[in-house]
Motif scaffolding. Sequence first.
Motif, PDB file in Angstrom:
ATOM      1  N   ILE A  59     -10.842  33.218  13.229  1.00  0.00           N
ATOM      2  CA  ILE A  59     -11.042  34.630  12.927  1.00  0.00           C
ATOM      3  C   ILE A  59      -9.885  35.409  13.547  1.00  0.00           C
ATOM      4  O   ILE A  59      -9.780  35.539  14.764  1.00  0.00           O
ATOM      5  N   LEU A  60      -8.989  35.886  12.686  1.00  0.00           N
ATOM      6  CA  LEU A  60      -7.782  36.568  13.154  1.00  0.00           C
ATOM      7  C   LEU A  60      -7.850  38.050  12.789  1.00  0.00           C
ATOM      8  O   LEU A  60      -8.034  38.404  11.624  1.00  0.00           O
ATOM      9  N   LEU A  61      -7.716  38.901  13.806  1.00  0.00           N
ATOM     10  CA  LEU A  61      -7.672  40.351  13.602  1.00  0.00           C
ATOM     11  C   LEU A  61      -6.226  40.799  13.750  1.00  0.00           C
ATOM     12  O   LEU A  61      -5.598  40.566  14.789  1.00  0.00           O
ATOM     13  N   TYR A  62      -5.693  41.397  12.706  1.00  0.00           N
ATOM     14  CA  TYR A  62      -4.293  41.821  12.679  1.00  0.00           C
ATOM     15  C   TYR A  62      -4.243  43.342  12.780  1.00  0.00           C
ATOM     16  O   TYR A  62      -4.772  44.045  11.912  1.00  0.00           O
ATOM     17  N   ASP A  63      -3.629  43.849  13.836  1.00  0.00           N
ATOM     18  CA  ASP A  63      -3.567  45.293  14.040  1.00  0.00           C
ATOM     19  C   ASP A  63      -2.195  45.812  13.636  1.00  0.00           C
ATOM     20  O   ASP A  63      -1.195  45.545  14.297  1.00  0.00           O
ATOM     21  N   LEU A  64      -2.158  46.551  12.528  1.00  0.00           N
ATOM     22  CA  LEU A  64      -0.888  47.136  12.098  1.00  0.00           C
ATOM     23  C   LEU A  64      -0.739  48.581  12.555  1.00  0.00           C
ATOM     24  O   LEU A  64       0.214  49.266  12.186  1.00  0.00           O
ATOM     25  N   SER A  65      -1.705  49.047  13.346  1.00  0.00           N
ATOM     26  CA  SER A  65      -1.636  50.395  13.939  1.00  0.00           C
ATOM     27  C   SER A  65      -1.440  51.430  12.838  1.00  0.00           C
ATOM     28  O   SER A  65      -2.180  51.443  11.870  1.00  0.00           O
ATOM     29  N   ASP A  66      -0.406  52.292  12.965  1.00  0.00           N
ATOM     30  CA  ASP A  66      -0.222  53.333  11.955  1.00  0.00           C
ATOM     31  C   ASP A  66       0.816  52.939  10.902  1.00  0.00           C
ATOM     32  O   ASP A  66       1.392  53.805  10.238  1.00  0.00           O
ATOM     33  N   GLY A  67       1.036  51.625  10.726  1.00  0.00           N
ATOM     34  CA  GLY A  67       2.021  51.156   9.742  1.00  0.00           C
ATOM     35  C   GLY A  67       1.419  50.759   8.414  1.00  0.00           C
ATOM     36  O   GLY A  67       1.947  49.882   7.724  1.00  0.00           O
ATOM     37  N   LEU A  68       0.329  51.404   8.041  1.00  0.00           N
ATOM     38  CA  LEU A  68      -0.429  51.011   6.856  1.00  0.00           C
ATOM     39  C   LEU A  68       0.408  50.939   5.588  1.00  0.00           C
ATOM     40  O   LEU A  68       0.308  49.994   4.815  1.00  0.00           O
ATOM     41  N   ILE A  69       1.238  51.938   5.352  1.00  0.00           N
ATOM     42  CA  ILE A  69       1.968  51.986   4.085  1.00  0.00           C
ATOM     43  C   ILE A  69       3.408  51.502   4.227  1.00  0.00           C
ATOM     44  O   ILE A  69       4.242  51.739   3.351  1.00  0.00           O
ATOM     45  N   GLU A  70       3.701  50.797   5.319  1.00  0.00           N
ATOM     46  CA  GLU A  70       5.026  50.205   5.472  1.00  0.00           C
ATOM     47  C   GLU A  70       5.217  49.097   4.438  1.00  0.00           C
ATOM     48  O   GLU A  70       4.327  48.281   4.210  1.00  0.00           O
ATOM     49  N   GLU A  71       6.382  49.048   3.830  1.00  0.00           N
ATOM     50  CA  GLU A  71       6.680  48.036   2.825  1.00  0.00           C
ATOM     51  C   GLU A  71       6.501  46.624   3.391  1.00  0.00           C
ATOM     52  O   GLU A  71       6.013  45.721   2.711  1.00  0.00           O
ATOM     53  N   LYS A  84     -15.058  29.549   7.817  1.00  0.00           N
ATOM     54  CA  LYS A  84     -13.865  29.601   6.982  1.00  0.00           C
ATOM     55  C   LYS A  84     -12.864  30.574   7.603  1.00  0.00           C
ATOM     56  O   LYS A  84     -13.217  31.698   7.953  1.00  0.00           O
ATOM     57  N   PRO A  85     -11.595  30.148   7.799  1.00  0.00           N
ATOM     58  CA  PRO A  85     -10.595  31.042   8.401  1.00  0.00           C
ATOM     59  C   PRO A  85     -10.479  32.350   7.624  1.00  0.00           C
ATOM     60  O   PRO A  85     -10.441  32.354   6.387  1.00  0.00           O
ATOM     61  N   GLN A  86     -10.429  33.444   8.360  1.00  0.00           N
ATOM     62  CA  GLN A  86     -10.356  34.755   7.731  1.00  0.00           C
ATOM     63  C   GLN A  86      -9.415  35.681   8.513  1.00  0.00           C
ATOM     64  O   GLN A  86      -9.237  35.518   9.727  1.00  0.00           O
ATOM     65  N   ILE A  87      -8.830  36.627   7.798  1.00  0.00           N
ATOM     66  CA  ILE A  87      -7.980  37.647   8.416  1.00  0.00           C
ATOM     67  C   ILE A  87      -8.591  39.013   8.147  1.00  0.00           C
ATOM     68  O   ILE A  87      -8.851  39.373   6.991  1.00  0.00           O
ATOM     69  N   PHE A  88      -8.835  39.755   9.205  1.00  0.00           N
ATOM     70  CA  PHE A  88      -9.297  41.138   9.084  1.00  0.00           C
ATOM     71  C   PHE A  88      -8.184  42.047   9.610  1.00  0.00           C
ATOM     72  O   PHE A  88      -7.739  41.905  10.757  1.00  0.00           O
ATOM     73  N   VAL A  89      -7.740  42.945   8.770  1.00  0.00           N
ATOM     74  CA  VAL A  89      -6.658  43.852   9.131  1.00  0.00           C
ATOM     75  C   VAL A  89      -7.232  45.196   9.571  1.00  0.00           C
ATOM     76  O   VAL A  89      -8.123  45.741   8.915  1.00  0.00           O
ATOM     77  N   PHE A  90      -6.705  45.700  10.677  1.00  0.00           N
ATOM     78  CA  PHE A  90      -7.072  47.018  11.166  1.00  0.00           C
ATOM     79  C   PHE A  90      -5.843  47.913  11.133  1.00  0.00           C
ATOM     80  O   PHE A  90      -4.732  47.483  11.463  1.00  0.00           O
ATOM     81  N   GLY A  91      -6.050  49.169  10.742  1.00  0.00           N
ATOM     82  CA  GLY A  91      -4.953  50.124  10.722  1.00  0.00           C
ATOM     83  C   GLY A  91      -5.464  51.536  10.840  1.00  0.00           C
ATOM     84  O   GLY A  91      -6.657  51.802  10.622  1.00  0.00           O
ATOM     85  N   SER A  92      -4.572  52.441  11.172  1.00  0.00           N
ATOM     86  CA  SER A  92      -4.935  53.853  11.323  1.00  0.00           C
ATOM     87  C   SER A  92      -4.571  54.621  10.062  1.00  0.00           C
ATOM     88  O   SER A  92      -3.399  54.698   9.697  1.00  0.00           O
ATOM     89  N   ALA A  93      -5.581  55.168   9.400  1.00  0.00           N
ATOM     90  CA  ALA A  93      -5.303  56.083   8.292  1.00  0.00           C
ATOM     91  C   ALA A  93      -4.861  57.434   8.834  1.00  0.00           C
ATOM     92  O   ALA A  93      -4.169  58.193   8.158  1.00  0.00           O
ATOM     93  N   VAL A  94      -5.279  57.744  10.050  1.00  0.00           N
ATOM     94  CA  VAL A  94      -4.845  58.942  10.768  1.00  0.00           C
ATOM     95  C   VAL A  94      -4.285  58.493  12.115  1.00  0.00           C
ATOM     96  O   VAL A  94      -4.961  57.783  12.860  1.00  0.00           O
ATOM     97  N   LYS A  95      -3.053  58.850  12.382  1.00  0.00           N
ATOM     98  CA  LYS A  95      -2.403  58.415  13.612  1.00  0.00           C
ATOM     99  C   LYS A  95      -3.211  58.861  14.832  1.00  0.00           C
ATOM    100  O   LYS A  95      -3.653  59.989  14.928  1.00  0.00           O
TER     101      LYS A  95
END
Length: 459
Positions: free
Chosen positions: A305-317, A191-202
């Motif tokens: 299987i898609l991994l989306y890297d938002l880096s340190d933009g976790l709380i960006e609108e 089943k297609p899935q998206i896993f998001v990765f981000g930095s809580a600490v830069k």
Amino acid sequence: MERKEVILATGDEHLDEFIREDLEKTERAKVVAKVTTRRTLINKINELSPHLVVVGDDLVGESEEQDASDQEWELVIEEIRRFSYNLRIVFICDRSIDEIFLTKLTTYNITDIFHDGKLPENYLTQILDLPSYKNIEKFRGQVESVSQKLREKKRAAEEEEAETLMRTGAIPKEGKVVEVEVPIFQQLIVKPQIFVFGSAVKGSGSSTLTKMFAEYLSNLQLQVGVLESPYACSSWFELINGKSYIKDDWQSWHELIQEEKEIRKGMSINVDSVTYLVQNPSVPLTKWNLMKSAYLVGYARQIPILLYDLSDGLIEENEKLILRQANHIFLSTQFDPARVNASQDSIVRFLHDQNLTHKITLLCNHSNEYLIKKFGENLSEAYNNIKKIYYFPHLEEVKNALMEGKSVWKMLSEEKANTLDEIFSSMAKQSLGKELFENLQPMKKKKSVLSLFKKKKRK
């Protein structure tokens, strides 16, 4: 002189006829249609493309209740404006001058409002001459408040459309443009899935962990892709040594979508059986918007299987839609009280407000037994008692691999590879589900961890 073509839709048959006679006496206008309901008004405007339409508040609609009727008028006018922003609309009603509805009308580029329930003596001169701002100035007392509400309404509608596109996916005009096809072991349905990765600490390594997890999943015989956030500072092209894999005509999906061009085959970058959709560091994304993000993610969902890297933009609108769509969110952090405490309040608040905390797993980078034992509980508390934490040891091979643009897995000893394999196995079981993960394991168990990563590239 060309006569203006006019549609009459006041809701009063006698008033329509009165206006028709007045207009046609001037020989400057010709009535091409009379409309009796709001429902048919839009179709008639689309059919005849008039220069002027005269509408009345009493035109038959779907509801007689005032608020519902006003909302219907807004929808009708919005639809008319889809056909033409400059079509001259005259609105006749019997309302108080300070009604907020009249202010709303002015924001739809309506420059002629007769609010006294009757036509003024000079009405013909006004509606046949060029529109004038002075005719609506008295209705615009609450325009800032109204404009803000309209912007919020438009944004909400756009977000809903974008989120649907991200969720369902989309196929570009050229069809399926992700070239690498990886056979699923035993023809398993994924089943297609998206896993998001981000930095809580830069600087805590979300991109590095994303890359390692993508390579790990790929070696389970899954088709895996990594998508770089368009809002993040471009870093992935260098991280994967992109120059070694592209042709002279390469353009990133990001820049093609920004310029509203078709996605072409060969524009993804395939390294070690992982498909990378990364920014071009030499092309800034200066004309980006929410719908472009929606199409970027929608097209990328061709990859199961898609991994989306938002880096340190976790709380960006701009990232909240992808976070809501994510099947799971992995946040990298580390044992650094000063940096954790500097960021965690806003992060915890954001995750709570967006109702995302149930999706979160922490990835604590650069860990050791001493730090885990002494500060592990404190780290969990800092993130509102998130219990799902994986601890990654500090490995010099990681930095060396990044400097050379290589896979970390190919530079590890068997012992260190086995340590990481245990962690990524748990992450994969958690994110893919135990049943699918266990069905993928037999092939992996036949060989050592390192032999899987050091095999030849798949074609």
